[in-house]
Design a protein around this motif. Sequence first.
Motif, PDB file in Angstrom:
ATOM      1  N   ASN A 276       0.820  -1.208   0.000  1.00 30.39           N
ATOM      2  CA  ASN A 276       0.000   0.000   0.000  1.00 30.39           C
ATOM      3  C   ASN A 276       0.853   1.257   0.000  1.00 30.39           C
ATOM      4  OD1 ASN A 276      -3.077  -0.123   0.085  1.00 30.39           O
ATOM      5  ND2 ASN A 276      -2.525  -1.841   1.384  1.00 30.39           N
ATOM      6  N   ALA A 277       2.030   1.189   0.609  1.00 33.83           N
ATOM      7  CA  ALA A 277       2.939   2.344   0.557  1.00 33.83           C
ATOM      8  C   ALA A 277       3.406   2.588  -0.873  1.00 33.83           C
ATOM      9  CB  ALA A 277       4.139   2.109   1.475  1.00 33.83           C
ATOM     10  N   VAL A 278       3.691   1.506  -1.604  1.00 36.87           N
ATOM     11  CA  VAL A 278       4.103   1.652  -3.006  1.00 36.87           C
ATOM     12  C   VAL A 278       2.969   2.246  -3.824  1.00 36.87           C
ATOM     13  CG1 VAL A 278       4.782   0.397  -5.083  1.00 36.87           C
ATOM     14  CG2 VAL A 278       5.806  -0.198  -2.871  1.00 36.87           C
ATOM     15  N   LEU A 279       1.753   1.774  -3.587  1.00 35.75           N
ATOM     16  CA  LEU A 279       0.606   2.310  -4.316  1.00 35.75           C
ATOM     17  C   LEU A 279       0.399   3.782  -3.999  1.00 35.75           C
ATOM     18  CD1 LEU A 279      -1.853  -0.704  -3.927  1.00 35.75           C
ATOM     19  CD2 LEU A 279      -0.536  -0.076  -5.958  1.00 35.75           C
ATOM     20  N   ALA A 280       0.593   4.154  -2.726  1.00 31.71           N
ATOM     21  CA  ALA A 280       0.477   5.570  -2.351  1.00 31.71           C
ATOM     22  C   ALA A 280       1.544   6.392  -3.068  1.00 31.71           C
ATOM     23  CB  ALA A 280       0.613   5.717  -0.834  1.00 31.71           C
ATOM     24  N   GLY A 281       2.744   5.825  -3.197  1.00 31.10           N
ATOM     25  CA  GLY A 281       3.801   6.522  -3.928  1.00 31.10           C
ATOM     26  C   GLY A 281       3.454   6.706  -5.390  1.00 31.10           C
ATOM     27  N   LEU A 282       2.867   5.692  -5.998  1.00 30.95           N
ATOM     28  CA  LEU A 282       2.445   5.798  -7.389  1.00 30.95           C
ATOM     29  C   LEU A 282       1.335   6.829  -7.546  1.00 30.95           C
ATOM     30  CD1 LEU A 282       2.484   2.010  -8.360  1.00 30.95           C
ATOM     31  CD2 LEU A 282       3.888   3.802  -9.403  1.00 30.95           C
ATOM     32  N   ASN A 283       0.463   6.915  -6.547  1.00 34.42           N
ATOM     33  CA  ASN A 283      -0.631   7.882  -6.614  1.00 34.42           C
ATOM     34  C   ASN A 283      -0.104   9.315  -6.585  1.00 34.42           C
ATOM     35  OD1 ASN A 283      -3.398   8.411  -6.831  1.00 34.42           O
ATOM     36  ND2 ASN A 283      -3.647   8.619  -4.617  1.00 34.42           N
TER      37      ASN A 283
END
Length: 505
Positions: A276-283
């Motif tokens: 989820n941290a990676v997804l937040a970074g992509l967002n």
Amino acid sequence: MPEFDRIQCTALHSKIMTAEQAAELIPEGANVGMSGFTGSGSPNAVPQALANRIEKLYEQGKSFKIDLWTGASTAPEIDGALAKVNGIHTRLPYQSDPIGRKRINEGSMQYIDMHLSHVAQYVWFGFFGKLDVAVIEVAGILPDGSLIPSTSVGNNKTWLDQADLVILEVNEYAPLALAGMHDIYYGTQLPPHRVPIPLTKTSDRIGEQYLRCDPNKVIAIVPTNKSDRNSAFKAPDDSSKRIAGHLIEFFKHEVKLGRLPKDLLPLQSGVGNIANAVLAGLNDGPFENLTSFTEVLQDGMLAMLRSGKLANASCTALSLSPEGEHEFMKNIDFYRDKVVLRPQEISNHPELIRRLGVIAMNAMIEADIYGNVNSTHVNGSAIMNGIGGSGDFARNAYLSIFMANSIAKNGDVSCIVPSVSHVDHTEHDVQIIVTDQGLADLRGLSPKERARSIIANCVHPDYKPLLQDYYERALFQSVGKHTPTILSEALSWHDRAQRTGSMKP
């Protein structure tokens, strides 16, 4: 009766009963396929009633166990309740329940850890014997007996097709607005008659909206009203943010070199806080019009759909926090044409993963200096959860990425070791390793080059001198120079941790 609003097939009204009555219909020793994938779409009333029945039988000196097959992990009402009363003889293909884990590791429950893409076809092949009973959660039953799927699909299509008997839990908590979000493909064939699956984009819909079910198989219908088992996600910590940052920079570099398009390629993300941290970074990153071809839809992907960064998401289940579930249910009309839920034999299909060019991002327990990854076992023999779908994706992805914090247990354990204690993903399937310390791109590298890159980029400072020392001595002491290994020391770090609690000398 209000449940009739959800059960529109009048021929099945006579099958409505309590969970206790339905549990009595499951025979001892049965192979039972239950719905559920990471706690989404899992039946809850019948498994708990079955666990209560088993407990009473044990009090009478009688043994009662079933073999339990699912899509992946489930809710405590299934794995936890049945494991607590020692009611499972064999479990497959994946679990994450602490009580179930204890039973497996103490040897009182057999566990078959499998690639998730293999399960449905192995059942069709007859490798596990006959499926006796299917227990499936649905959102509703239509007049012709077809079923509105719930918040996961998993292996439900196969369970309904293959089982002799079917028990349905009709969950009124699952909104009927889920109808139309599913894509149930019935075109898979057995060898040697297989034909290509006609899916070329993550947004393609190639199947049917509802699950087929022979009403003559249905022996019980149990109305329920319960939310999915949702676990809260922790806010990304500094280590997770650093991992995400390393990946974002890597993706930028790949785009600059022309090895990735500006909108990247379909994303697959494992479950958990790092993911989820990676997804937040992509967002928050520079990439637009992203897509996803994955197993589960997590909170991070919901945020990306809301922001418009993610155009669409293909998965087999929801895996949301309580807050994420509230957001999804509240705005389900917004998500309906952006999310498609498929059977896991499609969501995890190796040929589709390769065709679409998926970027696979999965967690690991540990990796060794040559790029072998252990994602399932602690100290070689104790199962943690299972391989899940990570192998389906790693072997076939355009980019195969594994992530972990560089240390665990307050620094007493290094996630980079001389040799992994169990291999789930060999060096041949691992392209990128990322920790909070940095990223190692292993593509095109020989074993010794991989070792140097991993030690330089991914190892925590407390362990870097130790690994560097091991590697340099292995270069001279090892008989073979291709993959230098000191056999007497390869697992010494694990041995030391097991004896003393720390990998440090």
